[in-house]
Write an enzyme that holds these catalytic residues in place. Structure first.
Site, PDB file in Angstrom:
ATOM      1  CD  GLU A   7      10.154 -28.375 -23.272  1.00  0.00           C
ATOM      2  OE1 GLU A   7       9.012 -28.756 -23.583  1.00  0.00           O
ATOM      3  OE2 GLU A   7      11.004 -29.117 -22.781  1.00  0.00           O
ATOM      4  CE  LYS A   8       6.744 -25.352 -21.206  1.00  0.00           C
ATOM      5  NZ  LYS A   8       7.400 -26.572 -20.698  1.00  0.00           N
ATOM      6  CG  ASP A 103       9.997 -29.048 -19.836  1.00  0.00           C
ATOM      7  OD1 ASP A 103      10.563 -28.142 -19.203  1.00  0.00           O
ATOM      8  OD2 ASP A 103       8.828 -28.959 -20.250  1.00  0.00           O
ATOM      9  CG  ASP A 105       9.979 -34.587 -21.372  1.00  0.00           C
ATOM     10  OD1 ASP A 105      10.680 -33.907 -22.142  1.00  0.00           O
ATOM     11  OD2 ASP A 105       8.805 -34.282 -21.093  1.00  0.00           O
ATOM     12  CE1 TYR A 328       8.392 -31.099 -17.642  1.00  0.00           C
ATOM     13  CE2 TYR A 328       8.766 -33.449 -17.374  1.00  0.00           C
ATOM     14  CZ  TYR A 328       8.489 -32.378 -18.187  1.00  0.00           C
ATOM     15  OH  TYR A 328       8.311 -32.562 -19.526  1.00  0.00           O
ATOM     16  NE  ARG A 330       3.864 -30.876 -20.580  1.00  0.00           N
ATOM     17  CZ  ARG A 330       3.024 -30.845 -21.629  1.00  0.00           C
ATOM     18  NH1 ARG A 330       2.995 -31.845 -22.472  1.00  0.00           N
ATOM     19  NH2 ARG A 330       2.229 -29.821 -21.822  1.00  0.00           N
TER      20      ARG A 330
END
Length: 684
Positions: A7-8, A103, A105, A328, A330
């Site tokens: 994701e990043k 991520d 989610d 993580y 979030r």
């Protein structure tokens, strides 16, 4: 070649660090010695196309165009992300195996899935794509995750849920914003009226709370205390419980409004004999609170440290990405996978090595204990926020980072202590025919609560205040040993005059709490029935941003810790139909989105009623003018048509930027010309 799409960049680097060495860093990717590659998105590389991408006429904001509903949805690359998309395009063609490493989610699932779709991946390569779920960036945790890859197809419902949410937000926000902005201009409001399916109900909560406070009229009410003594001169007090005969003199919450009635009770009981009617003693226990989800952490951090939701999220991201001290952040889960219990000794060891002060004066945590937090049935893509196996060097952390790390670590350690044990005694006493009650709590074993003994004096005061409020001012002081039928003396009665209090303004903590457990604020009883206590407005990742956005748009303001609505915020809410300002509709949407992610509902079953309700709302908007906004000045002092996303510069901003660049270039040319003239004159 296996291609991991993270994701990043920080997550990409964590994956690459455990692949075969040496690593070769390229532009937007890292290649391992065995040829496998890691690349990344930088958040969403794509975004929903603007209305004018569907038809040029939509550049103008006209009511007759509404609602704008795309027949075929379009995504477009973000301007600054085109280079990274090109990198991924080349790597995807080269790869024989794709791994979604977004991520853990629904948003992380979607943003990688959508770039895979945008790049035209089909057939076996798409069918065989795998999912990598990483919640801890430390090497040993990443290695474990790489050994537990799952089929990416398992997560199609999660991705579909995120896609439905994204499109719903676009449809609702863009159409309602245009509708009310256009109508607002007709009553002289020269600003954009941003309406969103989540932000507007949140604003509605604050506006209604402010109105309740403004309209509140305090009134006196009365209580009676009986001050009692045993034969051994042991003294305690009990509170009068009004009978049914007193109801004409009471309000709907059972408070006595007649001073004369209460004064009469005081006169009747003073100096009278009393008899113990009932004694109920119960052994009770309280299990440790579950580890943190993001919202639970944000609520506690707001209460303890005065931190905003956004600052908590930003600090947690730093603890996760930079320091690798927490998992993580979030996450909306407060549970842990059962297999992770095997890591307890190493995680506890790391916490105590870096933050031994958490257990000073306490028993040592028992890693063999297993609280109810370990529950596979309540864990899917992500789990609760807990410390990692890395030892913290607290001196390297900022004050906020240290506070949150210790908070998360303490909550984790609580899982390895026994329950808090106490004895609760409830006593009923009859005096002159009237019923009086009292209760007491006696601690038996502190259990996990011994970790709270290390909290500051301010924390303890807050805890005591919360305890007092939760017990509804019942007397929890020690009372003597009593038995049924025992005779007592009521030495005197005491009249207590109190005032009803208005509800309190929202704070960061209470507004987050309202967003997390929104069923309390849903007005439709039928909708409330199908909602769970944990159903909320927005997601763990978006709630902080929604609150900040309302401040940025000048709909909310702060007075100390209190959050209040501005005149613009009040005007907007009072102009909208109730269904757009209450959480009922969007709470139901969130419930349905969650059902899609659990394979219990379909995409179309969510979108079709949404479109029908949107048509009704637009019709309603056109049928009346937002008169509540007459005379209200827009925050920016003028009307600016913005792109709905709010991420692109407005045309006015672009013009200003262009002007600055042009002026800079002109100045540079002038300086160059001047230097040339000087050189020519000097012969150089």
């Amino acid at each position: 070649m296996i291609l991991y799409i993270a994701e990043k960049p920080s997550l990409g680097r964590a994956i690459a660090d455990v692949l075969p060495k040496p690593l070769k860093k390229g532009d937007g990717f890292i290649r391992a010695a065995n040829g496998d590659c890691v690349s990344w998105c930088v958040g969403h590389l794509l975004e929903q196309a603007e209305p004018d991408a569907y038809s040029p006429e939509y550049k103008s904001w006209k009511f007759e165009h509404l609602p704008i509903v795309p027949e075929t949805w379009k995504m477009k690359p973000k301007y600054k992300m085109r280079g990274q998309i090109a990198v991924l395009r080349g790597l995807v063609k080269e790869a024989s195996q794709l791994v979604n490493a977004g991520d853990p989610d629904r948003e992380g699932q979607l943003l990688v899935d959508e770039i895979i779709a945008h790049l035209g991946v089909k057939g076996a390569k798409l069918q065989n794509a795998q999912r990598l779920l990483i919640s801890d960036l430390n090497p040993q945790a990443v290695k474990r995750a790489l050994g537990q890859l799952r089929s990416n197809r398992e997560f199609i419902p999660l991705s579909t849920s995120a896609l439905a949410r994204s499109r719903a937000d676009w449809l609702y926000g863009m159409n309602m914003t245009r509708a009310y902005t256009i109508q607002g201009r007709k009553v002289g409001y020269q600003g954009v009226l941003s309406v969103g399916r989540v932000q507007t109900p949140v604003l509605g909560l604050v506006v209604r709370r402010d109105a309740e406070i403004a309209e509140f009229v305090s009134k006196p009410f009365y209580e009676v205390l009986a001050h009692l003594a045993t034969d051994n001169q042991e003294r305690f007090s009990a509170k009068w419980q009004p009978s049914e005969a007193c109801q004409p003199y009471m309000d709907e919450e059972g408070r006595v409004l007649s001073r004369g009635l209460a004064q009469n009770v005081v006169g009747r009981i003073s100096g009278q004999n009393a008899r113990v009617e009932k004694v109920v003693a119960q052994d009770k226990k309280q299990n440790a609170p579950l580890p943190y989800s993001l919202s639970a952490l944000q609520i506690d951090a707001a209460k303890r440290f005065g931190m905003s939701a956004k600052s908590v999220l930003d600090t947690c991201q730093s603890l996760y990405e930079k320091h690798k001290l927490i998992t993580y952040p979030r996450s909306d889960s407060r549970y842990l996978p059962v297999e992770q219990h095997a890591l307890a000794p190493s995680v506890i060891g790391a916490v105590l090595s870096g933050a031994s002060e958490l257990v000073t004066g306490c028993e040592q945590p028992n890693a063999k204990l297993k609280s109810k937090a370990w529950n596979d049935k309540k864990v899917d893509a992500h789990h609760a926020i807990v410390p990692t196996e890395k030892t913290a060097n607290l001196s390297n952390l900022s004050q906020a980072e240290k506070q949150l790390y210790l908070q998360i670590a303490r909550q984790y350690l609580m899982q390895f202590y026994p329950a808090y044990l106490y004895k609760e005694t409830q006593v009923e006493i009859i005096i002159a025919g009237g019923l009086f009650k009292t209760k007491a709590k006696q601690e038996v074993a502190l259990g996990w609560k011994q970790l709270l003994k290390q909290s500051t004096k301010a924390d303890q005061e807050r805890s005591q205040a919360a305890q007092s409020q939760s017990d509804d001012d019942e007397h929890l002081a020690n009372i003597p040993a009593l038995k049924k039928g025992q005779e007592l003396l009521c030495e005197r009665g005491e009249l207590l005059e109190k005032q009803t209090q208005p509800p309190k303004h929202f704070t960061d903590a209470t507004l987050l709490s309202a967003m997390t457990g929104i069923s309390r604020y849903v007005t439709d009883s039928e909708i409330r029935k199908i909602l769970k206590e944990t159903d909320g407005l927005g997601t763990e990742a978006t709630r902080a941003g929604i609150i900040e956005l309302l401040f940025k748009r000048n709909y909310l303001t702060r007075q100390g810790k209190s959050i209040l609505a501005t005149e613009v915020g009040k005007g907007l809410i009072n102009s909208l139909p109730q269904s757009a300002t209450t959480p009922d509709m969007t709470a139901l949407w969130e419930n349905n989105l969650d059902a899609i992610s659990r394979k219990e509902a379909k995409y179309q079953s969510f979108m079709e009623p949404l479109l029908a309700s949107l048509q009704q709302l637009i019709t309603q908007a056109g049928a009346q003018l937002p008169t509540s906004l007459q005379g209200v000045k827009a925050p920016d002092g003028g009307f600016k048509k913005r792109r709905y996303s709010g991420k692109k510069a407005t045309s006015a901003t672009k013009k200003t930027t262009t002007t600055k660049v042009t002026n800079k270039a002109t100045s540079k040319r002038a300086a160059t010309t001047k230097k040339a003239a000087v050189r020519k004159k000097s012969g150089t």
